[in-house]
Design a protein around this motif. Structure first.
Motif, mmCIF file in Angstrom:
data_model
loop_
_atom_site.group_PDB
_atom_site.id
_atom_site.type_symbol
_atom_site.label_atom_id
_atom_site.label_comp_id
_atom_site.label_asym_id
_atom_site.label_seq_id
_atom_site.Cartn_x
_atom_site.Cartn_y
_atom_site.Cartn_z
ATOM 1 N N LEU B 631 0.836 -1.210 0.000
ATOM 2 C CA LEU B 631 0.000 0.000 0.000
ATOM 3 C C LEU B 631 0.872 1.262 0.000
ATOM 4 N N VAL B 659 -1.882 10.307 2.251
ATOM 5 C CA VAL B 659 -1.540 8.880 2.151
ATOM 6 C C VAL B 659 -2.845 8.094 2.060
ATOM 7 N N PRO B 660 -2.803 6.860 1.556
ATOM 8 C CA PRO B 660 -4.043 6.107 1.343
ATOM 9 C C PRO B 660 -4.811 5.829 2.641
ATOM 10 N N THR B 661 -6.141 5.879 2.534
ATOM 11 C CA THR B 661 -7.035 5.514 3.633
ATOM 12 C C THR B 661 -7.672 4.162 3.321
ATOM 13 N N THR B 662 -8.570 3.723 4.206
ATOM 14 C CA THR B 662 -9.301 2.461 3.963
ATOM 15 C C THR B 662 -9.984 2.477 2.598
ATOM 16 N N LYS B 663 -10.427 3.666 2.172
ATOM 17 C CA LYS B 663 -11.188 3.732 0.923
ATOM 18 C C LYS B 663 -10.292 3.727 -0.304
ATOM 19 N N ALA B 665 -7.430 1.898 -0.361
ATOM 20 C CA ALA B 665 -6.657 0.650 -0.393
ATOM 21 C C ALA B 665 -7.372 -0.384 -1.254
ATOM 22 N N PRO B 666 -6.622 -1.119 -2.068
ATOM 23 C CA PRO B 666 -7.240 -2.156 -2.897
ATOM 24 C C PRO B 666 -7.528 -3.420 -2.093
ATOM 25 N N ARG B 667 -8.236 -4.333 -2.712
ATOM 26 C CA ARG B 667 -8.253 -5.710 -2.235
ATOM 27 C C ARG B 667 -6.891 -6.316 -2.543
ATOM 28 N N PHE B 668 -6.339 -7.013 -1.591
ATOM 29 C CA PHE B 668 -5.058 -7.679 -1.821
ATOM 30 C C PHE B 668 -5.271 -9.171 -2.013
#
Ligand code: FES
Ligand code: FES
Lengths: 166, 732
Positions: B631, B659-663, B665-668
């Motif tokens: 991430l 920086v990236p939030t929960t929204k 972030a991709p599916r990993f």
């Protein structure tokens, strides 16, 4: 900058803290975060930015998740404040441990408090907790360690542990 | 017996972290501690004339420390002596410290800092690293005879050139930098506790600053809220400042940066420009490579020579090529010094080689997956330094794993001609991939010189205590050490405790960096535990009673081991030939993006990754390292902007430092591949940094697939994508 918040003379504050009555003197604009951490020694609530952007300072005020770095002390007059040191976080705490949602841990208390507020709001509003809801509810809480997958999973596990909407 | 390795233990540090009981530096109760801060330069380069004290402030309320108050050397101890603890005559970057102040409370500290005004005469500032001329360090790697190849290429061969750039990146550990220092005690020992990755580095810096023996400085790590390299070298700066103030104030002093100060003054990732010339046969075989690597070191040397070294050692990628020339330079500018950040130079050069491979594939009409697989290093191949890979090479395994998960090997990339016109709206999808490796442990003879030590010692109650200088910074050191020790001793994880890293109580295991803690320090730990287990014997009874019986019989309950390089490793630092790393981790990423055609915002919806870690000592922790690192890479690829104006970092608040939030972030989708490394504990290799290397090229390749414009610079912000689209419109 702390100075501007501390300038006015202290006032008498009365509120409920983690279920117990609390009284103290504090300048009215002193940040709730400083009242909790410095005046009351409750250091489980963290400071990551001091400007409402990271969520590390999340606490419950009358059941709603708020950012303690943005709330002036005078605003909790007569209300109920719950921090990570309070009772009732066990399902969320267990879920974060089980799902691997804890790494460095600095975001964790805020995440857990925000998760509880979300789970309880789902129950109250009769909403079925799902991944999208969890991601929306935790979007104000930054975590730089996990990539969030384990945190979202923890939130869903906590929701499952607390059961169906009431 | 292997009960803990490979299973998921509960984190020993977990309960304290979920309950808010874990003590970070801002939480430590210290009676009578004052607060410390610094007066800093507001310009990028200048001559310090004087520091004005505004009238009206009562200076008796505070203590002030200047360069003349440093009892030892006014030098920030690291690789080079060019950085002062406090600048005296010249400032070389915005935020450089000039004076230190301590005060009984924060409002007084703020008032004092505001009443001190540095008067600095500006000097010309070098703010463009691409034209900067002062070279801090150079690296050359040569294999075969690339010159001859480029001069007379074989028939059918084609030459490809590409220039690839990456901007800086902020580590953004959620807990800012901080420490508490105490004045020297009766026997002259200076004590510092704080947030850090490397207590023994801090000890060395304090010894230099105070002119004392290292043993007279004691450094203890507190619970640390993330590091990612950002707490490798910089905590030494904070520690020296706090300790100087504590000495002057005669009382403990705490310095905890607020986010603004942390963002403005602490080191970040080195900006880069990498130029590739690649000679390729018609079937895609790489014939010769010429790579030029340029890094912006910022105002001081800090760790730049080592970052450059790692950048160059990864510059030709995980590919076979007989003829390679790599030239690297890191130059000085008047930016905030660049420093350690997860990946340590490799993400920059990995980005360049991976985008270069895509460009070659497109031009030769070869499939990017097939081109990579065709050229991938395999067992028995030699790297650019001539290192023959004998062991633990998961290259094809990770490639085949991501192909199986995503079908990337059959994906038809969007040809530029088919690209969507920029007048369209809606969302377009794209796929991109990357293939990468990361050397685990220190470069070359680093581990041999460092001689990391670890002790295992029996406590009176029969438990075994791991004593190592390696720190828990969230990545799971405590859990990993517990699992390794329990299995090597043949005991329960509950019989193992991990000591707090305290330079007065644990041996120097080397710094917690370079993906070395599990593989290198873990292997020393395993061997020490096996010797202790052999000593106390496997007779009847549980471990603790056997351990107590051994101690009661006068047995020695302490075993300390030193790292010894695996046999056969050879490295020549002068020529950069030989075994650059003990082994490598291997990985492949596939990124799937959606680009909004109205806003040009990039949404990474899925990241599929396969990672060869040798052996996952704790699979869930490994996955946490992979998703967390990936991430950070995704953020760097598209939204994490760090820019500067007149040398001042513009993203100086969390509202602007995105920086990236929960929204976001991709599916990993993570596949762990295990190609055991014979000299790692239970086969494990390093994993900490590898996930940071491949995300950016995969995301930019996917953006290229979605939009049909060449994405050659990190981060690919909407503004940059718009410029690329407009450029295409103009030229088509
Ligand atoms: S400290 Fe309150 S949101 Fe960051
Ligand atoms: S666990 Fe480190 S920031 Fe979330």
């Amino acid at each position: 900058m702390r100075g501007p918040f501390e300038a006015a003379p202290p006032i008498e504050l009365t509120f409920t803290l983690n279920g117990r009555p609390q009284q103290l003197q504090a300048p009215p604009l002193r940040r709730l975060l400083d009242v909790l951490r410095e005046d009351l020694g409750l250091t489980g609530t963290k400071e990551g930015c001091g400007e409402g952007e990271c969520g590390a300072c999340t606490v419950l005020v009358d059941g709603a998740a708020v950012l303690a770095c943005l709330v002036p002390a005078c605003q909790v007059q007569g209300r109920s404040v719950v921090t990570i040191e309070g009772a009732g976080f066990e399902p969320e705490q267990q879920a974060f441990l089980d799902a691997g949602g804890v790494q460095c841990g600095i975001c964790t208390p805020g995440m857990i408090v925000a998760t509880r507020a979300w789970v309880e709001s789902c129950r109250r509003d009769g909403v079925t907790p799902d991944e999208r809801g969890a991601r929306d509810a935790l979007a104000g809480n930054l975590c730089r360690c996990t990539g969030y997958g384990a945190i979202v999973e923890a939130a869903l596990r906590a929701a499952a542990a607390r059961g169906e909407p009431t | 017996m292997s009960a803990c390795v490979g299973s998921d233990l509960g984190r020993p540090d977990g309960p304290a972290k979920v309950s808010g009981r874990a003590v970070y530096v801002a939480d430590l109760a210290v009676a009578g501690a004052w607060h410390g801060g610094a007066v800093r330069s507001t310009i990028a380069h200048g001559r310090v004339l004087r520091i004005e004290r505004k009238p009206g402030f009562d200076w008796r309320r505070v203590v002030v420390v200047g360069p003349g108050d440093v009892p030892g050397d006014n030098v920030q101890e690291l690789l080079s002596d060019d950085q002062p603890i406090l600048a005296e005559r010249v400032v070389r970057h915005v935020g450089e410290p000039l004076l230190l102040v301590a005060a009984p409370d924060l409002p007084t500290l703020e008032a004092a800092l505001a009443a001190l005004r540095p008067i600095v005469e500006p000097l010309p500032a070098e703010l463009d690293f691409e034209s900067a001329t002062r070279v801090l360090h150079e690296v050359s790697i040569d294999k075969g005879d690339p010159g001859a190849r480029f001069d007379s290429p074989p028939p059918g061969a084609r030459l490809f050139e590409g220039t690839w750039r990456t901007d800086s990146q902020e580590q953004l550990y959620v807990e800012p930098q901080g420490c508490v220092a105490w004045p020297a005690d009766a026997d002259g020992t200076v004590v510092v506790r704080g947030s850090m990755q490397c207590p023994h580095y801090v000890r060395k810096a304090l010894a230099r600053c105070f002119g004392i023996a290292p043993e007279r400085a004691r450094v203890v790590q507190l619970t640390t809220g993330g590091g990612f390299g950002g707490k490798e070298e910089y905590p030494s700066v904070v520690a020296c400042h706090a300790a100087l103030l504590a000495r002057a104030a005669g009382r403990p002093v705490r310095i905890v940066y607020d986010r603004h100060e942390d963002l403005l003054v602490t080191p970040k990732r080195h900006p880069s420009r990498v130029h590739h010339r690649t000679l390729v046969a018609a079937d895609g075989t790489l014939l010769a490579m010429d790579v030029d690597v340029l890094l912006d070191g910022g105002a001081y040397t800090t760790l730049s020579p080592v970052v450059l070294s790692r950048a160059c050692l990864h510059a030709s990628g995980p590919y076979r090529c007989e003829h390679v020339a790599i030239r690297g330079r890191v130059v000085a500018t008047n930016h905030v010094p660049s420093g350690a950040f997860r990946g340590f130079g490799a993400p920059q050069t990995c980005f360049a080689i991976e985008r270069q491979m895509d460009r070659i594939a497109r031009a030769l009409d070869l499939h990017p997956f097939a081109l990579r697989r065709h050229n991938a290093l395999r067992l028995g191949d030699a790297t650019a330094t001539g290192q023959v890979l004998h062991d633990s090479v998961g290259s094809l395994a990770v490639l085949d794993a991501v192909a199986a998960r995503t079908g990337i090997d059959r994906h038809r990339w969007c040809a530029p001609a088919m690209a969507v016109p920029s007048s369209n709206s809606g969302r377009v999808r794209g796929l991109g991939m990357s293939f990468f490796f990361h050397g685990a442990g220190f470069t070359g003879s680093g581990e041999e010189l460092l001689k990391g030590r670890v002790a295992i010692r029996l406590l009176p109650d029969g438990r075994a205590e791991v004593a190592a200088g390696s720190t828990e910074i969230g990545q799971g050191t405590t859990t990993v050490f517990t699992a390794i020790a329990a299995d090597a001793l043949g005991c329960d994880p509950g019989d193992v405790v991990v000591a707090v890293p305290d330079t007065a109580a644990v041996p120097d295991s080397g710094p917690t960096v370079a993906s070395r803690t599990c593989m290198v320090v873990g292997s020393v730990l395993a061997s020490a535990c096996r010797e202790l287990a052999a000593r106390i014997g496997g007779a009847a009874g549980d471990f603790r009673s056997r351990a107590r019986a051994w101690l009661a019989a006068g047995g020695d309950g302490i075993v300390e081991h030193v790292y010894g390089s695996p046999p056969g490793l050879v490295w020549d630092q002068a020529t950069y030939r030989g075994d650059a790393y003990p082994c490598y981790g291997w990985a492949a990423d596939v990124a799937e993006v959606e680009v909004d055609l109205d806003t040009l915002e990039v949404d990474v919806v899925r990241l599929t990754t396969a990672v060869d870690v040798g052996k996952a000592i704790q699979p869930r922790l490994v996955e946490g390292q992979i998703t967390g690192g990936a991430l950070q890479a995704i953020g760097w690829a598209q939204c994490e902007v760090v820019s500067s104006r007149d040398g001042r970092v513009q993203q100086d608040r969390l509202a602007t430092c995105i920086v990236p939030t929960t929204k976001d972030a991709p599916r990993f989708d993570v596949t762990i591949v295990e190609q055991p490394y014979a000299h790692g504990p239970f086969g494990a290799k390093g994993v900490g940094e590898l996930p940071m290397d491949g995300g950016a090229p995969a995301v930019l390749a996917a953006i290229e697939d979605a939009l049909g414009v060449p994405a050659d610079r990190v981060p690919a912000t909407p503004e940059r994508l718009l410029a690329l689209l407009e450029q295409r419109e103009r030229t088509s």
